[in-house]
Design an enzyme around this catalytic site. Structure first.
Site, PDB file in Angstrom:
ATOM      1  CG  ASN A 272      -5.610  -9.640  14.424  1.00  0.00           C
ATOM      2  OD1 ASN A 272      -4.760  -8.850  14.026  1.00  0.00           O
ATOM      3  ND2 ASN A 272      -6.904  -9.332  14.475  1.00  0.00           N
TER       4      ASN A 272
ATOM      5  CB  SER B  74      -9.524  -5.680  10.352  1.00  0.00           C
ATOM      6  OG  SER B  74      -9.412  -4.929   9.142  1.00  0.00           O
TER       7      SER B  74
ATOM      8  CG  HIS C 206      -2.041  -1.027   1.061  1.00  0.00           C
ATOM      9  ND1 HIS C 206      -2.799  -1.442   2.124  1.00  0.00           N
ATOM     10  CD2 HIS C 206      -2.484  -1.730  -0.013  1.00  0.00           C
ATOM     11  CE1 HIS C 206      -3.674  -2.353   1.704  1.00  0.00           C
ATOM     12  NE2 HIS C 206      -3.494  -2.554   0.422  1.00  0.00           N
TER      13      HIS C 206
ATOM     14  CB  ALA D  48       1.603  -7.656  17.583  1.00  0.00           C
TER      15      ALA D  48
ATOM     16  CB  CYS E 189       7.011  12.819  -9.950  1.00  0.00           C
ATOM     17  SG  CYS E 189       6.622  14.036 -11.209  1.00  0.00           S
TER      18      CYS E 189
ATOM     19  CD  GLU F  57     -10.857  -7.360  17.909  1.00  0.00           C
ATOM     20  OE1 GLU F  57     -11.073  -7.245  19.113  1.00  0.00           O
ATOM     21  OE2 GLU F  57     -11.104  -6.468  17.086  1.00  0.00           O
TER      22      GLU F  57
HETATM   23  C1  BV8 Z   1      -8.184  -1.988  -5.482  1.00  0.00           C
HETATM   24  C2  BV8 Z   1      -3.083   3.320   2.355  1.00  0.00           C
HETATM   25  C3  BV8 Z   1      -8.509  -2.495  -7.768  1.00  0.00           C
HETATM   26  C4  BV8 Z   1      -3.731   4.549   2.830  1.00  0.00           C
HETATM   27  C5  BV8 Z   1      -4.841   1.692   2.253  1.00  0.00           C
HETATM   28  C6  BV8 Z   1     -16.417  -3.662  -1.929  1.00  0.00           C
HETATM   29  C7  BV8 Z   1     -16.077  -4.955  -1.571  1.00  0.00           C
HETATM   30  C8  BV8 Z   1     -14.745  -5.394  -1.617  1.00  0.00           C
HETATM   31  C9  BV8 Z   1     -13.724  -4.520  -2.031  1.00  0.00           C
HETATM   32  C10 BV8 Z   1     -14.080  -3.238  -2.371  1.00  0.00           C
HETATM   33  C11 BV8 Z   1     -15.398  -2.802  -2.325  1.00  0.00           C
HETATM   34  N1  BV8 Z   1     -15.412  -1.516  -2.687  1.00  0.00           N
HETATM   35  C12 BV8 Z   1     -14.146  -1.112  -2.992  1.00  0.00           C
HETATM   36  C13 BV8 Z   1     -13.334  -2.162  -2.817  1.00  0.00           C
HETATM   37  C14 BV8 Z   1     -11.880  -2.196  -3.029  1.00  0.00           C
HETATM   38  C15 BV8 Z   1     -11.167  -1.526  -1.874  1.00  0.00           C
HETATM   39  C16 BV8 Z   1     -11.567  -2.145  -0.559  1.00  0.00           C
HETATM   40  O1  BV8 Z   1     -11.136  -3.249  -0.234  1.00  0.00           O
HETATM   41  N2  BV8 Z   1     -12.372  -1.389   0.219  1.00  0.00           N
HETATM   42  C17 BV8 Z   1     -12.770  -1.905   1.523  1.00  0.00           C
HETATM   43  C18 BV8 Z   1     -12.844  -0.746   2.503  1.00  0.00           C
HETATM   44  C19 BV8 Z   1     -14.119  -2.623   1.366  1.00  0.00           C
HETATM   45  N3  BV8 Z   1      -9.770  -1.779  -2.124  1.00  0.00           N
HETATM   46  C20 BV8 Z   1      -9.070  -0.918  -2.898  1.00  0.00           C
HETATM   47  O2  BV8 Z   1      -9.500   0.102  -3.347  1.00  0.00           O
HETATM   48  C21 BV8 Z   1      -7.646  -1.374  -3.218  1.00  0.00           C
HETATM   49  N4  BV8 Z   1      -7.466  -1.275  -4.645  1.00  0.00           N
HETATM   50  O3  BV8 Z   1      -9.058  -2.759  -5.147  1.00  0.00           O
HETATM   51  O4  BV8 Z   1      -7.821  -1.734  -6.800  1.00  0.00           O
HETATM   52  C22 BV8 Z   1      -7.617  -3.610  -8.191  1.00  0.00           C
HETATM   53  C23 BV8 Z   1      -7.241  -4.589  -7.270  1.00  0.00           C
HETATM   54  C24 BV8 Z   1      -6.446  -5.643  -7.712  1.00  0.00           C
HETATM   55  C25 BV8 Z   1      -6.017  -5.696  -9.025  1.00  0.00           C
HETATM   56  C26 BV8 Z   1      -6.393  -4.689  -9.921  1.00  0.00           C
HETATM   57  C27 BV8 Z   1      -7.201  -3.649  -9.502  1.00  0.00           C
HETATM   58  C28 BV8 Z   1      -6.622  -0.455  -2.580  1.00  0.00           C
HETATM   59  C29 BV8 Z   1      -6.653  -0.649  -1.099  1.00  0.00           C
HETATM   60  C30 BV8 Z   1      -5.520   0.134  -0.478  1.00  0.00           C
HETATM   61  C31 BV8 Z   1      -6.069   1.345   0.215  1.00  0.00           C
HETATM   62  N5  BV8 Z   1      -5.029   1.956   1.006  1.00  0.00           N
HETATM   63  N6  BV8 Z   1      -3.853   2.262   2.928  1.00  0.00           N
HETATM   64  C32 BV8 Z   1      -3.243   4.881   4.188  1.00  0.00           C
HETATM   65  O5  BV8 Z   1      -2.624   4.034   4.879  1.00  0.00           O
HETATM   66  O6  BV8 Z   1      -3.501   6.030   4.535  1.00  0.00           O
HETATM   67  S1  BV8 Z   1      -5.814   0.554   3.053  1.00  0.00           S
HETATM   68  C33 BV8 Z   1      -5.654   0.676   4.733  1.00  0.00           C
HETATM   69  O7  BV8 Z   1      -6.388  -0.430   5.292  1.00  0.00           O
HETATM   70  C34 BV8 Z   1      -4.253   0.468   5.247  1.00  0.00           C
HETATM   71  O8  BV8 Z   1      -3.310   0.102   4.274  1.00  0.00           O
HETATM   72  C35 BV8 Z   1      -4.398  -0.706   6.192  1.00  0.00           C
HETATM   73  O9  BV8 Z   1      -3.253  -1.413   6.328  1.00  0.00           O
HETATM   74  C36 BV8 Z   1      -5.440  -1.443   5.469  1.00  0.00           C
HETATM   75  C37 BV8 Z   1      -6.053  -2.596   6.162  1.00  0.00           C
HETATM   76  O10 BV8 Z   1      -6.319  -2.235   7.463  1.00  0.00           O
HETATM   77  P1  BV8 Z   1      -5.560  -3.070   8.622  1.00  0.00           P
HETATM   78  O11 BV8 Z   1      -4.090  -2.947   8.417  1.00  0.00           O
HETATM   79  O12 BV8 Z   1      -6.118  -4.444   8.664  1.00  0.00           O
HETATM   80  O13 BV8 Z   1      -5.933  -2.226   9.889  1.00  0.00           O
HETATM   81  P2  BV8 Z   1      -7.317  -2.317  10.690  1.00  0.00           P
HETATM   82  O14 BV8 Z   1      -7.384  -1.136  11.587  1.00  0.00           O
HETATM   83  O15 BV8 Z   1      -8.431  -2.564   9.720  1.00  0.00           O
HETATM   84  O16 BV8 Z   1      -7.161  -3.634  11.568  1.00  0.00           O
HETATM   85  C38 BV8 Z   1      -6.166  -3.664  12.588  1.00  0.00           C
HETATM   86  C39 BV8 Z   1      -6.185  -5.071  13.159  1.00  0.00           C
HETATM   87  O17 BV8 Z   1      -5.160  -5.156  14.148  1.00  0.00           O
HETATM   88  C40 BV8 Z   1      -7.492  -5.416  13.867  1.00  0.00           C
HETATM   89  O18 BV8 Z   1      -7.869  -6.736  13.497  1.00  0.00           O
HETATM   90  C41 BV8 Z   1      -7.131  -5.355  15.360  1.00  0.00           C
HETATM   91  O19 BV8 Z   1      -7.842  -6.319  16.108  1.00  0.00           O
HETATM   92  C42 BV8 Z   1      -5.666  -5.712  15.323  1.00  0.00           C
HETATM   93  N7  BV8 Z   1      -4.895  -5.149  16.447  1.00  0.00           N
HETATM   94  C43 BV8 Z   1      -5.111  -3.973  17.117  1.00  0.00           C
HETATM   95  N8  BV8 Z   1      -4.175  -3.835  18.087  1.00  0.00           N
HETATM   96  C44 BV8 Z   1      -3.358  -4.923  18.019  1.00  0.00           C
HETATM   97  C45 BV8 Z   1      -3.808  -5.751  16.971  1.00  0.00           C
HETATM   98  N9  BV8 Z   1      -3.207  -6.915  16.662  1.00  0.00           N
HETATM   99  C46 BV8 Z   1      -2.130  -7.264  17.386  1.00  0.00           C
HETATM  100  N10 BV8 Z   1      -1.628  -6.518  18.397  1.00  0.00           N
HETATM  101  C47 BV8 Z   1      -2.221  -5.350  18.736  1.00  0.00           C
HETATM  102  N11 BV8 Z   1      -1.714  -4.621  19.763  1.00  0.00           N
END
Ligand code: BV8
Length: 228
Positions: free
Chosen positions: A197, A172, A104, A215, A112, A199
């Site tokens: 994870n 997640s 990501h 973690a 650029c 959870e």
């Molecule tokens: C794409 C950069 C086409 C920005 C990010 C409908 C259905 C399905 C998919 C889609 C849909 N509508 C749109 C889509 C596609 C979309 C998508 O998936 N949307 C989601 C919201 C439904 N995806 C895209 O647009 C992607 N591109 O699809 O292009 C394509 C694809 C393939 C081939 C050709 C064309 C682009 C996605 C990238 C977006 N950019 N980040 C930024 O960082 O500012 S995504 C963003 O979410 C981050 O990168 C992050 O890493 C990512 C995932 O989140 P997590 O890392 O999992 O973080 P989260 O908070 O969710 O979870 C944290 C976890 O840690 C939890 O489980 C928690 O319990 C746990 N935790 C907490 N504390 C601890 C812990 N674990 C251990 N120890 C702890 N202490």
């Protein structure tokens, strides 16, 4: 193959996205993490990433025991270890992980839109920031926004074709295609899948082994057990 998400950096002081006090609870994804948002209000998007880039430079934001354990695993594991991270922080890099794919993008770099040059950019970006290569004014964060194609996908799917073990850490499982990698690995015959994870994630039923907890406790313990 190891896939990490924001959860692995939580105990280094960086917010996750979807936890109660996470990033998307404070700011709308549509306002800061899409190409349309950048086109509409580049200053606001720069402000969002400048704040996270500045936080990353704080002295107390350092790799934690989980990042370090994965770097040790790569050094001591007899086979190949490929680390795919969804995180845009540089904590895996600073922990010493070598075989690392930032699918990501990276907060510490700017890209650029004109000549595609990617430059190290530890400081703040503004709408006047110039490309060191072609001097175009209007660099963007080297981040994959929603609706953009993640980086390194060819390398990722090729590595998954041969993987014997797939480990998901601190994610997640809600963003695709990252969240679909475990299903792809299973389709290609991966022998074992593990989830470490806080959870259960959205895809937890796809994992043979699941260890839950912070973690910094769960990851080093799992690496020790694997190396033993
Ligand atoms: C794409 C950069 C086409 C920005 C990010 C409908 C259905 C399905 C998919 C889609 C849909 N509508 C749109 C889509 C596609 C979309 C998508 O998936 N949307 C989601 C919201 C439904 N995806 C895209 O647009 C992607 N591109 O699809 O292009 C394509 C694809 C393939 C081939 C050709 C064309 C682009 C996605 C990238 C977006 N950019 N980040 C930024 O960082 O500012 S995504 C963003 O979410 C981050 O990168 C992050 O890493 C990512 C995932 O989140 P997590 O890392 O999992 O973080 P989260 O908070 O969710 O979870 C944290 C976890 O840690 C939890 O489980 C928690 O319990 C746990 N935790 C907490 N504390 C601890 C812990 N674990 C251990 N120890 C702890 N202490």
């Amino acid at each position: 193959m190891i896939l990490t998400g924001a959860g692995i950096s939580k105990e280094s002081g960086l917010d996750t996205f979807r936890d109660a006090e996470g990033i998307w609870a404070k700011v709308r994804l549509e306002d800061v993490a899409t190409p349309e948002a950048f086109h509409r209000d580049p200053g606001m998007v720069h402000e969002f990433y400048n704040a996270r880039r500045a936080q990353l430079r704080q002295a107390n934001v350092v790799p934690n025991a989980a990042h370090l354990a994965l770097a040790r695993l790569e050094r001591e594991w007899p086979g190949e270890v490929t680390l795919i991270t969804q995180n845009v922080d540089d904590l895996h890099d600073r922990a010493g992980s070598q075989s690392l794919i930032h699918m990501h993008g990276q907060l510490t770099k700017a890209r650029c839109p004109t000549c595609n040059l990617v430059s190290p950019w530890p400081g703040a970006l503004t709408i006047a920031s110039q490309c060191p290569g072609c001097h175009f004014e209007g660099l963007r964060p080297h981040i994959v926004w929603f609706g953009e194609v993640p980086m390194g996908l060819r390398r990722i799917y090729t590595a998954l074709d041969e993987a014997s073990l797939f480990v998901s850490i601190g994610t997640s499982g809600s963003v695709y295609p990252a969240a679909g990698l475990v299903a792809y690995a299973l389709e290609k015959g991966v022998e074992r899948t593990v989830e470490l994870n806080l959870e259960p994630s959205d895809g937890s039923r796809l994992f043979d082994e699941r260890r839950y907890g912070p973690a910094t406790e769960v990851v080093p313990a799992w690496v020790d057990a694997l190396l033993a």
